[in-house]
Design a protein around this motif. Structure first.
Motif, PDB file in Angstrom:
ATOM      1  N   THR A   1       0.828  -1.203   0.000  1.00  0.00           N
ATOM      2  CA  THR A   1       0.000   0.000   0.000  1.00  0.00           C
ATOM      3  C   THR A   1       0.864   1.255   0.000  1.00  0.00           C
ATOM      4  O   THR A   1       0.345   2.350   0.171  1.00  0.00           O
ATOM      5  N   SER A   2       2.170   1.085  -0.169  1.00  0.00           N
ATOM      6  CA  SER A   2       3.077   2.231  -0.221  1.00  0.00           C
ATOM      7  C   SER A   2       4.074   2.013  -1.352  1.00  0.00           C
ATOM      8  O   SER A   2       4.297   0.901  -1.806  1.00  0.00           O
ATOM      9  N   CYS A   3       4.696   3.132  -1.787  1.00  0.00           N
ATOM     10  CA  CYS A   3       5.654   3.090  -2.890  1.00  0.00           C
ATOM     11  C   CYS A   3       7.075   3.009  -2.352  1.00  0.00           C
ATOM     12  O   CYS A   3       7.328   3.251  -1.172  1.00  0.00           O
ATOM     13  N   TYR A   4       7.996   2.694  -3.243  1.00  0.00           N
ATOM     14  CA  TYR A   4       9.403   2.695  -2.888  1.00  0.00           C
ATOM     15  C   TYR A   4       9.861   4.134  -2.654  1.00  0.00           C
ATOM     16  O   TYR A   4       9.239   5.089  -3.154  1.00  0.00           O
ATOM     17  N   ASN A   5      10.944   4.304  -1.926  1.00  0.00           N
ATOM     18  CA  ASN A   5      11.489   5.640  -1.671  1.00  0.00           C
ATOM     19  C   ASN A   5      11.767   6.352  -2.989  1.00  0.00           C
ATOM     20  O   ASN A   5      12.319   5.760  -3.920  1.00  0.00           O
TER      21      ASN A   5
ATOM     22  N   TYR B   1      -6.995  -2.407  -4.762  1.00  0.00           N
ATOM     23  CA  TYR B   1      -6.999  -3.860  -4.674  1.00  0.00           C
ATOM     24  C   TYR B   1      -6.737  -4.463  -6.047  1.00  0.00           C
ATOM     25  O   TYR B   1      -7.177  -3.933  -7.067  1.00  0.00           O
ATOM     26  N   LEU B   2      -6.041  -5.575  -6.069  1.00  0.00           N
ATOM     27  CA  LEU B   2      -5.780  -6.295  -7.303  1.00  0.00           C
ATOM     28  C   LEU B   2      -7.074  -6.986  -7.723  1.00  0.00           C
ATOM     29  O   LEU B   2      -7.700  -7.690  -6.927  1.00  0.00           O
ATOM     30  N   MET B   3      -7.480  -6.744  -8.987  1.00  0.00           N
ATOM     31  CA  MET B   3      -8.737  -7.308  -9.476  1.00  0.00           C
ATOM     32  C   MET B   3      -8.529  -7.897 -10.863  1.00  0.00           C
ATOM     33  O   MET B   3      -7.604  -7.527 -11.583  1.00  0.00           O
TER      34      MET B   3
ATOM     35  N   MET C   1      -7.385  -1.694  -8.946  1.00  0.00           N
ATOM     36  CA  MET C   1      -8.600  -0.886  -8.899  1.00  0.00           C
ATOM     37  C   MET C   1      -8.522   0.043  -7.691  1.00  0.00           C
ATOM     38  O   MET C   1      -8.306  -0.417  -6.567  1.00  0.00           O
ATOM     39  N   ASP C   2      -8.677   1.337  -7.930  1.00  0.00           N
ATOM     40  CA  ASP C   2      -8.631   2.335  -6.863  1.00  0.00           C
ATOM     41  C   ASP C   2      -9.612   1.955  -5.758  1.00  0.00           C
ATOM     42  O   ASP C   2     -10.750   1.565  -6.030  1.00  0.00           O
TER      43      ASP C   2
ATOM     44  N   LEU D   1      -5.922  -9.110  -2.150  1.00  0.00           N
ATOM     45  CA  LEU D   1      -4.569  -8.606  -2.348  1.00  0.00           C
ATOM     46  C   LEU D   1      -4.596  -7.109  -2.646  1.00  0.00           C
ATOM     47  O   LEU D   1      -5.313  -6.660  -3.543  1.00  0.00           O
ATOM     48  N   ALA D   2      -3.825  -6.360  -1.902  1.00  0.00           N
ATOM     49  CA  ALA D   2      -3.713  -4.918  -2.107  1.00  0.00           C
ATOM     50  C   ALA D   2      -2.758  -4.636  -3.257  1.00  0.00           C
ATOM     51  O   ALA D   2      -1.963  -5.483  -3.650  1.00  0.00           O
TER      52      ALA D   2
END
Length: 85
Positions: free
Chosen positions: A7-11, A20-22, A36-37, A76-77
């Motif tokens: 739920t977060s990005c790399y630095n 969520y993965l759909m 999907m947002d 899955l997020a």
């Protein structure tokens, strides 16, 4: 897109949105997966059947994923990130 239940990005990367993965129903010949947002809204202006995909949440399965950190049957997020470099 990072579909690794993150739920977060790399630095150094900017989060565009998380969700969520759909994908299509598992028994169909899938067209791939999308992130999907989590705040997605339905578009109520068209009722035509355009033969598109119905989206279903992708759930973790311990037979194909390492558990832990994944949880059997959990959604899955995913996160969409951008990098300007």
């Amino acid at each position: 897109m990072i579909p690794n239940n993150r739920t977060s990005c790399y630095n150094g990367w900017t989060k565009e949105y998380q969700g969520y993965l759909m994908g299509e129903y598992h028994a169909y010949q899938g067209k791939g997966y999308v992130c999907m947002d989590k705040n997605a809204e339905a578009l109520h202006t068209s009722y035509a059947n355009l033969k598109g995909a119905l989206f279903y949440n992708v759930e973790g399965r311990c037979c194909t994923l390492k558990c832990p950190p994944y949880i059997e049957g959990a959604e899955l997020a995913s996160v969409v990130c951008s990098n300007s470099t």
